[in-house]
Design an enzyme around this catalytic site. Structure first.
Site, PDB file in Angstrom:
ATOM      1  N   HIS A 238     -70.336 104.418 -32.450  1.00  0.00           N
ATOM      2  CA  HIS A 238     -70.574 103.989 -33.826  1.00  0.00           C
ATOM      3  C   HIS A 238     -71.277 105.113 -34.586  1.00  0.00           C
ATOM      4  O   HIS A 238     -72.461 105.385 -34.349  1.00  0.00           O
ATOM      5  CB  HIS A 238     -71.445 102.730 -33.858  1.00  0.00           C
TER       6      HIS A 238
ATOM      7  N   HIS B 148     -63.018 103.394 -29.855  1.00  0.00           N
ATOM      8  CA  HIS B 148     -63.170 102.685 -28.576  1.00  0.00           C
ATOM      9  C   HIS B 148     -62.151 103.250 -27.594  1.00  0.00           C
ATOM     10  O   HIS B 148     -61.021 103.563 -27.967  1.00  0.00           O
ATOM     11  CB  HIS B 148     -62.918 101.183 -28.764  1.00  0.00           C
TER      12      HIS B 148
ATOM     13  N   ASN C 261     -61.035 102.782 -23.196  1.00  0.00           N
ATOM     14  CA  ASN C 261     -61.281 102.213 -21.882  1.00  0.00           C
ATOM     15  C   ASN C 261     -60.176 102.667 -20.948  1.00  0.00           C
ATOM     16  O   ASN C 261     -59.008 102.661 -21.320  1.00  0.00           O
ATOM     17  CB  ASN C 261     -61.308 100.677 -21.958  1.00  0.00           C
ATOM     18  N   VAL C 262     -60.539 103.103 -19.755  1.00  0.00           N
ATOM     19  CA  VAL C 262     -59.556 103.381 -18.702  1.00  0.00           C
ATOM     20  C   VAL C 262     -60.079 102.725 -17.426  1.00  0.00           C
ATOM     21  O   VAL C 262     -61.255 102.860 -17.086  1.00  0.00           O
ATOM     22  CB  VAL C 262     -59.317 104.888 -18.489  1.00  0.00           C
TER      23      VAL C 262
END
Length: 305
Positions: free
Chosen positions: A101, A111, A113-114
């Site tokens: 942020h 954002h 994600n893995v």
């Protein structure tokens, strides 16, 4: 799925976390707090992780990047809604998840994600699948920034088949959508889940390309916009739009639900929450304003590349 393969994924994820947080620290001038944690006897889950967080920086108001590697006796419902045959199976899950942020409203939130999940049904071979992606949430839209982000996502998938990017882009548009407001969270990116279409080596290679694409997709936007002058109007709108981010993560996000349902570490699961946020009752912006343009031009799914 072998122990060696599991170790390979873990080593990559830890290196990715450090690479990304070091890059952000270099831009912000603030070090991440590094908070290792472990779950053991008496906990629903067992395993470990490292939460890294930067708060109150000149560029990033709150930036969290967490690694976790946990094992549990039963897959939570959020992980088996598309795999009913695995309901109740033991599991192992690991991943890196981040949300950044920024302080300046002209810099978008990002954002990524893995992750890899391995289900271990009793008396059967383990079943492994991969998931993840990245998406962009601007407060003020810039077409060139949005095109750059989507092009980088497309490039990350190019070696694995021309069909993947359109599939994963649509999946992202559909997933990061606030159904209760009939509104997209941002301008999208790519998203995939329950993915096991290739062999382990190729699945893992694709995951790495997605993870490695985050800095290429996002940091040029940070560097371009972080010193843009802004005032109270832009700041107020940023905090208002952050409310949509919070609503999605708490109401719809499967990752949040998975973490909470499986007994994960709450402080790390809620790493995605912004430091400050506000809501406004039935806000309406002037049709020709930059604020209205976000909704009219950028939050409508389209092919950016």
């Amino acid at each position: 799925m072998t122990p060696h393969q599991t170790s390979m994924v873990r080593a990559y994820l830890l290196a990715l976390q450090n690479q990304i947080t070091q890059a952000l620290s270099a831009v912000d001038g603030t070090a991440f707090l590094v908070d290792p944690w472990r779950k053991g006897e008496g906990d629903m889950l067992q395993g470990d992780g490292i939460t890294q967080i930067l708060e109150g920086g000149p560029v990033f108001e709150r930036a969290g990047c967490g690694f976790s590697h946990v094992k549990g006796p039963h897959l939570p419902a959020s992980a088996t809604q598309h795999r009913a045959e695995l309901a109740g199976a033991a599991f192992e899950a690991m991943g890196v998840s981040l949300v950044f942020h920024p302080r300046n409203p002209y810099v978008p939130t990002v954002h990524m994600n893995v992750r890899m999940i391995v289900a271990k049904p009793e008396g059967k071979e383990p079943v492994a699948w991969f998931g993840g992606g990245m998406d962009l949430t601007p407060y003020y839209g810039f077409e060139e920034d949005t095109v750059h982000f989507h092009q980088t996502c497309k490039d990350a998938l190019a070696a694995f088949g021309s069909d993947l990017h359109p599939r994963f882009k649509k999946w992202c548009d559909d997933y990061f959508f606030l159904k209760h407001r009939n509104e997209a969270r941002g301008v999208g990116g790519i998203f995939f889940d329950d993915f096991s279409e290739f062999d382990f080596e190729k699945n893992f290679a694709m995951l790495q390309q997605v993870g490695n694409g985050l800095l290429k997709a996002y940091m040029p936007l940070v560097m371009k916009r972080k010193d843009t002058p802004f005032g109270e109007r832009e700041r107020e709108f940023q905090l208002y739009r952050r409310g949509r981010y919070v609503e999605f993560n708490l109401v719809w996000d499967r990752g949040t639900h998975f973490g909470l349902q499986s007994g994960g570490r709450t402080e790390s699961i809620l790493l995605s929450m912004p430091a400050l946020v506000s809501w406004s009752y039935n806000r309406v912006d002037a049709p020709d304003s930059a604020e209205a343009q976000l909704q009219q031009k950028f939050l409508q799914p389209k092919d950016w590349v």
